[in-house]
Design a protein around this motif. Structure first.
Motif, mmCIF file in Angstrom:
data_model
loop_
_atom_site.group_PDB
_atom_site.id
_atom_site.type_symbol
_atom_site.label_atom_id
_atom_site.label_comp_id
_atom_site.label_asym_id
_atom_site.label_seq_id
_atom_site.Cartn_x
_atom_site.Cartn_y
_atom_site.Cartn_z
ATOM 1 N N SER A 128 0.806 -1.223 0.000
ATOM 2 C CA SER A 128 0.000 0.000 0.000
ATOM 3 C C SER A 128 0.843 1.280 0.000
ATOM 4 O O SER A 128 0.305 2.378 -0.133
ATOM 5 N N ASP A 129 2.149 1.135 0.166
ATOM 6 C CA ASP A 129 3.038 2.305 0.100
ATOM 7 C C ASP A 129 3.381 2.695 -1.330
ATOM 8 O O ASP A 129 4.081 3.692 -1.554
ATOM 9 N N THR A 130 2.934 1.916 -2.289
ATOM 10 C CA THR A 130 3.137 2.257 -3.689
ATOM 11 C C THR A 130 2.532 3.622 -3.966
ATOM 12 O O THR A 130 1.336 3.840 -3.782
ATOM 13 N N ALA A 131 3.378 4.562 -4.396
ATOM 14 C CA ALA A 131 2.942 5.948 -4.547
ATOM 15 C C ALA A 131 4.113 6.757 -5.088
ATOM 16 O O ALA A 131 5.201 6.238 -5.311
ATOM 17 N N GLU A 132 3.881 8.039 -5.262
ATOM 18 C CA GLU A 132 4.962 8.946 -5.606
ATOM 19 C C GLU A 132 5.218 9.845 -4.399
ATOM 20 O O GLU A 132 4.273 10.332 -3.766
ATOM 21 N N TYR A 133 6.471 10.051 -4.100
ATOM 22 C CA TYR A 133 6.865 10.775 -2.895
ATOM 23 C C TYR A 133 7.622 12.042 -3.292
ATOM 24 O O TYR A 133 8.530 12.005 -4.120
ATOM 25 N N PHE A 134 7.217 13.142 -2.674
ATOM 26 C CA PHE A 134 7.800 14.438 -3.005
ATOM 27 C C PHE A 134 8.378 15.094 -1.760
ATOM 28 O O PHE A 134 7.708 15.193 -0.732
ATOM 29 N N CYS A 135 9.594 15.557 -1.899
ATOM 30 C CA CYS A 135 10.215 16.360 -0.864
ATOM 31 C C CYS A 135 9.971 17.829 -1.199
ATOM 32 O O CYS A 135 9.919 18.198 -2.386
ATOM 33 N N ALA A 136 9.819 18.671 -0.200
ATOM 34 C CA ALA A 136 9.569 20.092 -0.446
ATOM 35 C C ALA A 136 10.300 20.923 0.591
ATOM 36 O O ALA A 136 10.517 20.486 1.725
ATOM 37 N N VAL A 137 10.657 22.148 0.195
ATOM 38 C CA VAL A 137 11.389 23.038 1.095
ATOM 39 C C VAL A 137 10.776 24.428 1.039
ATOM 40 O O VAL A 137 10.325 24.879 -0.014
ATOM 41 N N ALA A 138 10.738 25.061 2.179
ATOM 42 C CA ALA A 138 10.331 26.456 2.267
ATOM 43 C C ALA A 138 11.421 27.188 3.039
ATOM 44 O O ALA A 138 11.772 26.782 4.150
ATOM 45 N N ALA A 139 11.974 28.217 2.441
ATOM 46 C CA ALA A 139 12.955 29.022 3.144
ATOM 47 C C ALA A 139 12.264 29.738 4.288
ATOM 48 O O ALA A 139 11.210 30.327 4.108
ATOM 49 N N TYR A 140 12.859 29.685 5.461
ATOM 50 C CA TYR A 140 12.193 30.245 6.639
ATOM 51 C C TYR A 140 11.943 31.736 6.487
ATOM 52 O O TYR A 140 10.945 32.266 6.933
ATOM 53 N N SER A 141 12.859 32.405 5.779
ATOM 54 C CA SER A 141 12.706 33.850 5.592
ATOM 55 C C SER A 141 11.614 34.185 4.602
ATOM 56 O O SER A 141 11.139 35.303 4.537
ATOM 57 N N SER A 142 11.228 33.195 3.813
ATOM 58 C CA SER A 142 10.183 33.409 2.806
ATOM 59 C C SER A 142 9.272 32.197 2.815
ATOM 60 O O SER A 142 9.110 31.510 1.825
ATOM 61 N N ALA A 143 8.713 31.920 3.978
ATOM 62 C CA ALA A 143 8.032 30.650 4.188
ATOM 63 C C ALA A 143 6.800 30.479 3.331
ATOM 64 O O ALA A 143 6.245 29.398 3.265
ATOM 65 N N SER A 144 6.376 31.522 2.653
ATOM 66 C CA SER A 144 5.204 31.372 1.806
ATOM 67 C C SER A 144 5.533 30.605 0.532
ATOM 68 O O SER A 144 4.659 30.010 -0.071
ATOM 69 N N LYS A 145 6.785 30.593 0.109
ATOM 70 C CA LYS A 145 7.156 29.976 -1.167
ATOM 71 C C LYS A 145 7.632 28.553 -0.907
ATOM 72 O O LYS A 145 8.680 28.352 -0.299
#
Lengths: 114, 116
Positions: free
Chosen positions: A84-101
């Motif tokens: 059931s772990d079959t899936a696509e996995y995405f890592c993401a980052v938000a710069a703390y100084s510009s946490a909206s992006k």
């Protein structure tokens, strides 16, 4: 500007195998880090996130990730995968100084053999 | 609560046509995003907004325009569609603030767009 690299494009494992998916980011300052999962036909769901404190973060469904600041890495792990772990996995980052992006990596497709 | 709703779910355009994708959220979120998802390229940020009346460019803004006239709505426009814009488009929203436990993205179900 921040960026994210996921070097494993497709990982194939057997059930009960251990999993580690790589994620490296580039940004000189403080970051918030995320792992999202996309099951077939569904939209993205948050697995776990790191903001501060303990670099070992535990998420849902037995997943965990470790933030290693010196290596600019945030690898995802699971001791024993299930079909059931079959899936696509995405890592993401938000710069703390510009946490909206919030910037995503290219994703890793995980296929689990029953 | 409906969460994040995208319309339409599917659309086929001819090169040069224009269209607008609508994203609506009912969670009173400040931040809203438009991403496109392409095979092998993950999600790429097109534009985002940190509040009503504000927009900012993401990683791949060219060929797209956005507007956030109301807090709950974030519109993505294609003025002259090109085949390179064939993609799945996802809208997302979240609360403002940094490092809060609420800082996760809520995604819509996506819009599959084909430009012929």
């Amino acid at each position: 500007a921040q960026s994210v690299s996921q070097h494993n494009h497709h990982v194939i494992l057997s059930e009960a195998a251990s999993l580690e998916l790589g994620c490296n980011y580039s940004y000189g300052g403080t970051v918030n880090l995320f792992w999202y999962v996309q099951y077939p036909g569904q939209h993205l769901q948050l697995l776990l996130k790191y903001f501060s404190g303990d670099p070992l973060v535990k998420g849902i469904k037995g997943f965990e990730a470790e933030f290693i600041k010196s290596k600019f890495s945030f690898n995802l792990r699971k001791p024993s995968v299930q079909w059931s772990d079959t899936a696509e996995y995405f890592c993401a980052v938000a710069a703390y100084s510009s946490a909206s992006k919030i910037i995503f990596g290219s994703g890793t497709r995980l296929s689990i053999r029953p | 609560n409906a969460g994040v709703t995208q319309t339409p779910k599917f659309r086929v355009l001819k090169t040069g046509q224009s269209m607008t994708l609508l994203c609506a959220q009912d969670m009173n979120h400040e931040y809203m995003y438009w991403y496109r998802q392409d095979p092998g390229m993950g999600l790429r940020l097109i534009h985002y907004s940190v509040g009503e009346g504000t927009t900012a460019k993401g990683e791949v803004p060219d060929g797209y325009n956005v507007s956030r006239l109301k807090k709950q709505n974030f519109l993505l426009g294609l003025e002259s569609a090109a085949p390179s814009q064939t993609s799945v488009y996802f809208c997302a929203s979240r609360t403002a603030g940094q490092g809060t436990t609420n800082e996760k993205l809520f995604f819509g179900s996506g819009t599959q767009l084909s430009v012929l």
